[in-house]
Write an enzyme that holds these catalytic residues in place. Sequence first.
Site, PDB file in Angstrom:
ATOM      1  N   HIS A  44     -58.726   4.213 -14.539  1.00 50.86           N
ATOM      2  CA  HIS A  44     -58.439   5.116 -13.419  1.00 50.86           C
ATOM      3  C   HIS A  44     -58.715   6.519 -13.943  1.00 50.86           C
ATOM      4  O   HIS A  44     -57.949   7.045 -14.739  1.00 50.86           O
ATOM      5  CB  HIS A  44     -56.970   5.012 -13.020  1.00 50.86           C
ATOM      6  CG  HIS A  44     -56.620   3.761 -12.279  1.00 50.86           C
ATOM      7  ND1 HIS A  44     -56.611   3.707 -10.912  1.00 50.86           N
ATOM      8  CD2 HIS A  44     -56.284   2.537 -12.699  1.00 50.86           C
ATOM      9  CE1 HIS A  44     -56.267   2.491 -10.523  1.00 50.86           C
ATOM     10  NE2 HIS A  44     -56.057   1.752 -11.592  1.00 50.86           N
ATOM     11  N   GLU A  86     -46.582 -10.801 -13.344  1.00 52.34           N
ATOM     12  CA  GLU A  86     -45.541 -11.686 -12.848  1.00 52.34           C
ATOM     13  C   GLU A  86     -45.262 -12.817 -13.838  1.00 52.34           C
ATOM     14  O   GLU A  86     -46.072 -13.144 -14.697  1.00 52.34           O
ATOM     15  CB  GLU A  86     -45.986 -12.322 -11.510  1.00 52.34           C
ATOM     16  CG  GLU A  86     -46.170 -11.324 -10.412  1.00 52.34           C
ATOM     17  CD  GLU A  86     -47.340 -10.374 -10.657  1.00 52.34           C
ATOM     18  OE1 GLU A  86     -48.394 -10.821 -11.144  1.00 52.34           O
ATOM     19  OE2 GLU A  86     -47.175  -9.162 -10.397  1.00 52.34           O
TER      20      GLU A  86
HETATM   21  I1  8IG Z   1     -56.201  -6.305 -12.135  1.00 50.74           I
HETATM   22  O1  8IG Z   1     -52.272 -10.665 -11.931  1.00 50.74           O
HETATM   23  C1  8IG Z   1     -54.463  -7.081 -11.804  1.00 50.74           C
HETATM   24  N1  8IG Z   1     -53.463  -6.360 -11.339  1.00 50.74           N
HETATM   25  N2  8IG Z   1     -49.144  -7.711 -10.355  1.00 50.74           N
HETATM   26  N3  8IG Z   1     -50.725  -9.209 -11.147  1.00 50.74           N
HETATM   27  C2  8IG Z   1     -50.368  -7.962 -10.778  1.00 50.74           C
HETATM   28  N4  8IG Z   1     -51.216  -6.939 -10.819  1.00 50.74           N
HETATM   29  C3  8IG Z   1     -52.452  -7.199 -11.240  1.00 50.74           C
HETATM   30  C4  8IG Z   1     -52.879  -8.446 -11.633  1.00 50.74           C
HETATM   31  C5  8IG Z   1     -51.962  -9.522 -11.586  1.00 50.74           C
HETATM   32  N5  8IG Z   1     -54.163  -8.353 -12.005  1.00 50.74           N
END
Ligand code: 8IG
Length: 269
Positions: free
Chosen positions: A68, A189
């Site tokens: 970013h 997660e």
């Molecule tokens: I790129 O698997 C990305 N961002 N929460 N889970 C969550 N955010 C993410 C993931 C993911 N992959």
Amino acid sequence: MCSSDLEAQARAVEAASTIAARTGVPQHDIAVILGSGWAPAARLLGDTVAELPFTDIPHFAAPTADGHSGTLRSVDADGTRVLVLLGRTHLYEERGVDAVTHGVRTAAAAGCSTVILTNGCGGLDPDWAPGTPVLIRDHINLTGASPLHGADFVDLTDLYSPRLRTLCREIDPSLAEGVYGQFRGPMYETPAEIHMLRTIGGTLVGMSTALEAIVGRAEGLEVLGLSLVTNAAAGMSGRPLNHEEVLAAGRASAERMGALLARVVREAR
Ligand code: 8IG
């Protein structure tokens, strides 16, 4: 509308006036927020007219996540004035919901009628290999946070514009649609949380977009959501998740995503 929404709008007007002055473009037509993995697609959008760092724009903050850059670009796409934000503030940065949604409010204040929200995310459908773009059809806000203040009963039916989703599928008939679950993060997660999300109807998982989409609707913008599946969600592949695969998936899919974005911004009106 309550006073804190009005204050957030006033901050957006301030940002929009700096953007107009510094880019020399008094009004923009459409905003594109580029999330994880989408930066390589940016150069395909059109001709860059001006570029400035977020740190030069009132109430914007430099993003802290890799991939970013924290740059605003004004792009001319065959006459359509595109406000491109490379990077965003996430809820897990703990700057608050108003910082998360300031980009969308600023897009509205800058004259945009449409916002395209992109992200990198986890996929819950085993058919979606890393590098698969998916249209967001709907979301589930699992952050426990609201980006609106006070008794602002905004309707979210068809939040993700059916018209723009149809346009995207005309451009690329192979595009799938998914339901995006936004978690607060920054941790990925657990497998049990992914099981929960699948059970309640989610097929994409990430840490952005839903709160921004809500503000887009509240501000009267037409909202399009595009996810790039960069990894299988936790517990699905047997491998741990890492941020490097996110950036690699973006590089690998940049041409397809850039070509899609370039056509959408030209044909959205
Ligand atoms: I790129 O698997 C990305 N961002 N929460 N889970 C969550 N955010 C993410 C993931 C993911 N992959």
